[in-house]
Scaffold this active site. Sequence first.
Site, short mmCIF file in Angstrom:
data_model
loop_
_atom_site.label_atom_id
_atom_site.label_comp_id
_atom_site.label_asym_id
_atom_site.label_seq_id
_atom_site.Cartn_x
_atom_site.Cartn_y
_atom_site.Cartn_z
CB THR A 45 -74.63 -36.54 40.74
OG1 THR A 45 -75.75 -36.86 39.94
CG2 THR A 45 -74.66 -37.45 41.96
CG ASP A 46 -79.30 -34.53 38.73
OD1 ASP A 46 -78.64 -35.60 38.68
OD2 ASP A 46 -80.02 -34.16 37.78
CD GLU A 47 -77.95 -40.45 38.94
OE1 GLU A 47 -77.96 -41.48 39.62
OE2 GLU A 47 -77.68 -40.44 37.72
CE LYS A 101 -70.52 -37.84 43.07
NZ LYS A 101 -69.10 -37.48 42.80
CE1 TYR A 158 -72.02 -41.63 40.55
CE2 TYR A 158 -74.29 -41.06 39.98
CZ TYR A 158 -72.95 -40.72 40.07
OH TYR A 158 -72.54 -39.46 39.67
P1 NAD Z 1 -66.01 -40.54 34.39
O1 NAD Z 1 -66.40 -41.90 34.84
O2 NAD Z 1 -65.99 -40.22 32.94
O3 NAD Z 1 -64.54 -40.18 34.95
C1 NAD Z 1 -64.13 -40.50 36.24
C2 NAD Z 1 -62.62 -40.34 36.33
O4 NAD Z 1 -62.21 -40.66 37.67
C3 NAD Z 1 -61.85 -41.28 35.39
O5 NAD Z 1 -60.81 -40.59 34.73
C4 NAD Z 1 -61.28 -42.35 36.32
O6 NAD Z 1 -60.06 -42.91 35.87
C5 NAD Z 1 -61.09 -41.54 37.60
N1 NAD Z 1 -61.12 -42.40 38.80
C6 NAD Z 1 -62.05 -43.35 39.11
N2 NAD Z 1 -61.71 -43.97 40.27
C7 NAD Z 1 -60.57 -43.37 40.71
C8 NAD Z 1 -59.76 -43.55 41.85
N3 NAD Z 1 -60.05 -44.50 42.76
N4 NAD Z 1 -58.67 -42.76 42.01
C9 NAD Z 1 -58.36 -41.82 41.07
N5 NAD Z 1 -59.09 -41.62 39.97
C10 NAD Z 1 -60.19 -42.38 39.78
O7 NAD Z 1 -66.96 -39.55 35.20
P2 NAD Z 1 -67.62 -38.17 34.76
O8 NAD Z 1 -68.89 -38.45 34.06
O9 NAD Z 1 -66.60 -37.32 34.11
O10 NAD Z 1 -67.99 -37.58 36.20
C11 NAD Z 1 -67.04 -36.81 36.93
C12 NAD Z 1 -67.66 -36.40 38.25
O11 NAD Z 1 -68.82 -35.62 38.02
C13 NAD Z 1 -68.10 -37.57 39.13
O12 NAD Z 1 -67.82 -37.25 40.47
C14 NAD Z 1 -69.60 -37.66 38.89
O13 NAD Z 1 -70.24 -38.18 40.02
C15 NAD Z 1 -69.95 -36.20 38.68
N6 NAD Z 1 -71.10 -35.95 37.80
C16 NAD Z 1 -71.22 -36.54 36.58
C17 NAD Z 1 -72.30 -36.23 35.76
C18 NAD Z 1 -72.46 -36.82 34.38
O14 NAD Z 1 -73.50 -36.62 33.74
N7 NAD Z 1 -71.48 -37.53 33.84
C19 NAD Z 1 -73.28 -35.32 36.20
C20 NAD Z 1 -73.14 -34.76 37.48
C21 NAD Z 1 -72.04 -35.07 38.26
O1 DAU Z 2 -77.95 -36.96 36.65
C1 DAU Z 2 -76.55 -36.95 36.69
C2 DAU Z 2 -76.02 -38.35 36.42
O2 DAU Z 2 -76.22 -38.60 35.04
C3 DAU Z 2 -74.55 -38.51 36.78
O3 DAU Z 2 -74.39 -38.33 38.17
C4 DAU Z 2 -74.04 -39.89 36.36
O4 DAU Z 2 -72.65 -39.98 36.62
C5 DAU Z 2 -74.30 -40.05 34.88
O5 DAU Z 2 -73.88 -41.34 34.47
C6 DAU Z 2 -75.77 -39.84 34.55
O6 DAU Z 2 -76.58 -40.91 35.11
P1 DAU Z 2 -77.79 -41.59 34.29
O7 DAU Z 2 -78.03 -42.93 34.84
O8 DAU Z 2 -78.94 -40.65 34.17
O9 DAU Z 2 -77.09 -41.66 32.83
P2 DAU Z 2 -77.10 -42.79 31.69
O10 DAU Z 2 -76.46 -42.17 30.48
O11 DAU Z 2 -76.57 -44.08 32.18
O12 DAU Z 2 -78.65 -42.98 31.39
C7 DAU Z 2 -79.46 -41.92 30.97
C8 DAU Z 2 -80.88 -42.45 30.84
O13 DAU Z 2 -80.93 -43.37 29.73
C9 DAU Z 2 -81.35 -43.23 32.05
O14 DAU Z 2 -82.75 -42.97 32.24
C10 DAU Z 2 -81.14 -44.69 31.66
C11 DAU Z 2 -81.35 -44.67 30.15
N1 DAU Z 2 -80.55 -45.66 29.38
C12 DAU Z 2 -79.20 -45.69 29.59
C13 DAU Z 2 -78.42 -46.59 28.90
C14 DAU Z 2 -76.93 -46.64 29.14
C15 DAU Z 2 -81.16 -46.51 28.45
O15 DAU Z 2 -82.39 -46.44 28.24
N2 DAU Z 2 -80.38 -47.39 27.77
C16 DAU Z 2 -79.02 -47.49 27.97
O16 DAU Z 2 -78.37 -48.35 27.33
#
Ligand code: NAD
Ligand code: DAU
Length: 352
Positions: A133-135, A162, A158
């Site tokens: 992730t970019d975080e 990562k 988190y």
């Molecule tokens: P998600 O939470 O939707 O899915 C995670 C999956 O991993 C789920 O299916 C869960 O059952 C599985 N999992 C969790 N713990 C596990 C374990 N101990 N063993 C096996 N499986 C397990 O997540 P996502 O949003 O699809 O993100 C996927 C990946 O991409 C993550 O590594 C996240 O850090 C990264 N990522 C997410 C975002 C985003 O915006 N969602 C952006 C950049 C990177």
């Molecule tokens: O940048 C990549 C990341 O983006 C991934 O690595 C993470 O897995 C993914 O969950 C996401 O993280 P964020 O914390 O940015 O996403 P989230 O959707 O939780 O929140 C987006 C923005 O909205 C953040 O600034 C917090 C705000 N927010 C979120 C929720 C859930 C609110 O204002 N209200 C809310 O209820």
Amino acid sequence: MGKQKILITGGAGFIGSHVVRLFVNSYPEYEIYNLDKLTYAGNLENLKDVESKSNYRFIKGDIVDADFITNTFTENKFDGVIHLAAESHVDRSIKHPLDFVMTNVVGTVNLLNAARQNWENDMSGKRFYHVSTDEVYGSLHDDGFFLETTPYSPQSPYSASKASSDHFVRAYRNTYNLPVVISNCSNNYGPNQFPEKLIPLFINNIRNNKPLPVYGKGENVRDWLYVIDHARAIDRVYHHGREGETYNIGGFNEWKNIDLIKVVCKAMDKKLGRAAGESEKLITYVTDRAGHDLRYAIDSTKIMNELGWQPSLQFEEGIEKTIDWYLSNQQWLDDVTSGNYLHYYESMYVNR
Ligand code: NAD
Ligand code: DAU
């Protein structure tokens, strides 16, 4: 790359399910193994359309279980790993940091050990792809972008977990010559995202006339990318990324939360046949997220220039498709918002 067996972890989750679908459909000659624990975020319904394909298998299991991971690896002799399994929600990491250490750090090291053990005599044609992730880069102020060379500065449990996993992946290359590649992506949106994250949560709340909890003043900025464009980037990096390299992936698409929320509200008013401005009335400012990162913005020039990837969708089109998907899959939303999710929701918002 010919015929190969690929282990995709976390394939029942949001991004993982799009990656599994893309690989199963694009590469019929590959065998795709989806290993997932099916936590609250894993939903096999996401993969209904590919579950009967002959090149797809599902394995239920936990990456934290070292013996299970080693045995599964040894039994199946994977050629490649695309590792997405993780605890992924920042707010949950604030409540339960240790869960993030276990899955994101220990789980990743278990996979690295299994790959190392199985590949140490012949690393040719092997690849361990860690999806991150970019975080990990921390928080930006008003200008500038995250580059692949930006020093790590994670600010939440988190992102610290990562960042730690990214360091382990690089350390295994440096120490054991494991053939690795990493990508760091910005915020994804699109179908099948668990409705605890901003966009699906707000679509669901608007649909149910519930308050829209905006953290702080809504001034935090995120860079949004359509999930299928991330899956396409993962395909490029897996097949063509240079070994040992990192690729940043983002949409050059920054939005202040409150502006994004207003776009969603406007679109929902139209789709639901409500009067203009109706959904915006649900906006409720609540206590800010602890340690809330102000701004993320990715510079994706490297992947664009080196691997010829670029986002296929403009944001306006992506958000429209996303809202349409949730509105035509209301049963999916109802299924995932019942049970566990409601308890989580109550514990998260009761004091705000
Ligand atoms: P998600 O939470 O939707 O899915 C995670 C999956 O991993 C789920 O299916 C869960 O059952 C599985 N999992 C969790 N713990 C596990 C374990 N101990 N063993 C096996 N499986 C397990 O997540 P996502 O949003 O699809 O993100 C996927 C990946 O991409 C993550 O590594 C996240 O850090 C990264 N990522 C997410 C975002 C985003 O915006 N969602 C952006 C950049 C990177
Ligand atoms: O940048 C990549 C990341 O983006 C991934 O690595 C993470 O897995 C993914 O969950 C996401 O993280 P964020 O914390 O940015 O996403 P989230 O959707 O939780 O929140 C987006 C923005 O909205 C953040 O600034 C917090 C705000 N927010 C979120 C929720 C859930 C609110 O204002 N209200 C809310 O209820």
